[in-house]
Design a protein around this motif. Structure first.
Motif, PDB file in Angstrom:
ATOM      1  N   GLN A 167      38.886  73.667  64.803  1.00  0.00           N
ATOM      2  CA  GLN A 167      40.041  73.403  63.948  1.00  0.00           C
ATOM      3  C   GLN A 167      41.033  72.479  64.647  1.00  0.00           C
ATOM      4  O   GLN A 167      41.616  71.595  64.016  1.00  0.00           O
ATOM      5  N   HIS A 168      41.187  72.673  65.950  1.00  0.00           N
ATOM      6  CA  HIS A 168      42.092  71.811  66.713  1.00  0.00           C
ATOM      7  C   HIS A 168      41.633  70.359  66.668  1.00  0.00           C
ATOM      8  O   HIS A 168      42.461  69.453  66.577  1.00  0.00           O
ATOM      9  N   THR A 169      40.313  70.136  66.743  1.00  0.00           N
ATOM     10  CA  THR A 169      39.826  68.748  66.708  1.00  0.00           C
ATOM     11  C   THR A 169      40.201  68.077  65.396  1.00  0.00           C
ATOM     12  O   THR A 169      40.571  66.905  65.390  1.00  0.00           O
ATOM     13  N   ILE A 181      48.743  75.051  68.329  1.00  0.00           N
ATOM     14  CA  ILE A 181      47.567  75.007  69.199  1.00  0.00           C
ATOM     15  C   ILE A 181      47.822  75.839  70.461  1.00  0.00           C
ATOM     16  O   ILE A 181      46.940  76.569  70.916  1.00  0.00           O
ATOM     17  N   THR A 191      38.391  78.081  66.587  1.00  0.00           N
ATOM     18  CA  THR A 191      39.761  77.579  66.744  1.00  0.00           C
ATOM     19  C   THR A 191      39.746  76.195  67.391  1.00  0.00           C
ATOM     20  O   THR A 191      40.523  75.322  66.997  1.00  0.00           O
ATOM     21  N   HIS A 192      38.838  75.995  68.346  1.00  0.00           N
ATOM     22  CA  HIS A 192      38.757  74.679  68.988  1.00  0.00           C
ATOM     23  C   HIS A 192      38.274  73.618  67.992  1.00  0.00           C
ATOM     24  O   HIS A 192      38.751  72.483  68.018  1.00  0.00           O
ATOM     25  N   GLN A 228      42.808  68.867  63.447  1.00  0.00           N
ATOM     26  CA  GLN A 228      44.262  68.677  63.424  1.00  0.00           C
ATOM     27  C   GLN A 228      44.690  67.506  64.300  1.00  0.00           C
ATOM     28  O   GLN A 228      45.497  66.668  63.887  1.00  0.00           O
ATOM     29  N   ILE A 229      44.143  67.451  65.505  1.00  0.00           N
ATOM     30  CA  ILE A 229      44.508  66.374  66.425  1.00  0.00           C
ATOM     31  C   ILE A 229      43.989  65.032  65.906  1.00  0.00           C
ATOM     32  O   ILE A 229      44.698  64.019  65.962  1.00  0.00           O
ATOM     33  N   GLU A 288      39.311  69.438  73.699  1.00  0.00           N
ATOM     34  CA  GLU A 288      38.846  70.380  72.682  1.00  0.00           C
ATOM     35  C   GLU A 288      37.329  70.268  72.486  1.00  0.00           C
ATOM     36  O   GLU A 288      36.644  71.263  72.307  1.00  0.00           O
ATOM     37  N   ASP A 294      47.319  79.371  69.563  1.00  0.00           N
ATOM     38  CA  ASP A 294      45.886  79.656  69.457  1.00  0.00           C
ATOM     39  C   ASP A 294      45.260  79.857  70.837  1.00  0.00           C
ATOM     40  O   ASP A 294      44.448  80.762  71.043  1.00  0.00           O
ATOM     41  N   HIS A 295      45.639  79.003  71.788  1.00  0.00           N
ATOM     42  CA  HIS A 295      45.115  79.136  73.153  1.00  0.00           C
ATOM     43  C   HIS A 295      45.546  80.465  73.768  1.00  0.00           C
ATOM     44  O   HIS A 295      44.758  81.105  74.472  1.00  0.00           O
ATOM     45  N   ILE A 339      52.012  71.116  65.112  1.00  0.00           N
ATOM     46  CA  ILE A 339      50.579  71.157  65.430  1.00  0.00           C
ATOM     47  C   ILE A 339      50.371  71.599  66.879  1.00  0.00           C
ATOM     48  O   ILE A 339      49.604  72.518  67.151  1.00  0.00           O
TER      49      ILE A 339
END
Length: 145
Positions: A48-50, A126, A45-46, A52-53, A16, A129-130, A122
């Motif tokens: 946000q992924h960081t 993701i 979005t990327h 969440q992960i 990400e 989102d991708h 999660i």
């Protein structure tokens, strides 16, 4: 078991970070404000992924990676060499598109091979989102031709 899960999630996290950096470069090269806005939305979005992960890694008792890692350095170097002297943004967009497909593949493999992630909201979000990012990138590519 948790250490392997943390390792796999950190790999996703580093991916990400790579995406965020890649989209930063695309955003900087975009001349059209509409394209720039779409790319910024994908980059968001990327980011946000960081978060969440990272939270998931911490919940498992791990320490989230804070950078792109060695895989990112290698990927960026290869990309820079491949695009040396290129002014064609379509090739960069297609590379970003491939990155989105690879992310989905990696997450699906993680879910398939690890029962701890089989019902992960999660990771499934993701993936969605991708898929949305793929649609956006295809739209950008098709309207840029």
């Amino acid at each position: 078991m948790n250490s392997e899960n943390i390792k796999n999630l950190n790999f996703l996290l580093e991916s990400e970070y790579i995406a965020i950096d890649s989209f930063e470069s695309l955003i900087n090269h975009a001349n059209d404000i509409n394209i720039k806005t779409k790319l910024q939305n994908i980059q968001r979005t990327h980011k946000q992924h960081t978060l969440q992960i990272s939270t998931k890694i911490q919940d498992l008792g791990g320490r989230p990676s804070g950078s792109i890692g060695i895989q990112g350095v290698v990927a960026e170097t290869i990309s820079n060499i491949k695009h040396l002297g290129t002014t064609d943004n379509i090739s960069y967009l297609k590379e970003a598109l491939q990155g989105e497909f690879m992310a989905i593949k990696t997450i699906n493999e993680l879910i398939t091979n690890n029962s701890a992630f089989s019902n992960s909201t999660i990771l499934n979000n993701i993936i969605k989102d991708h898929q949305n990012n793929i649609d956006s990138l295809n739209n950008i590519i098709n309207t840029s031709k």
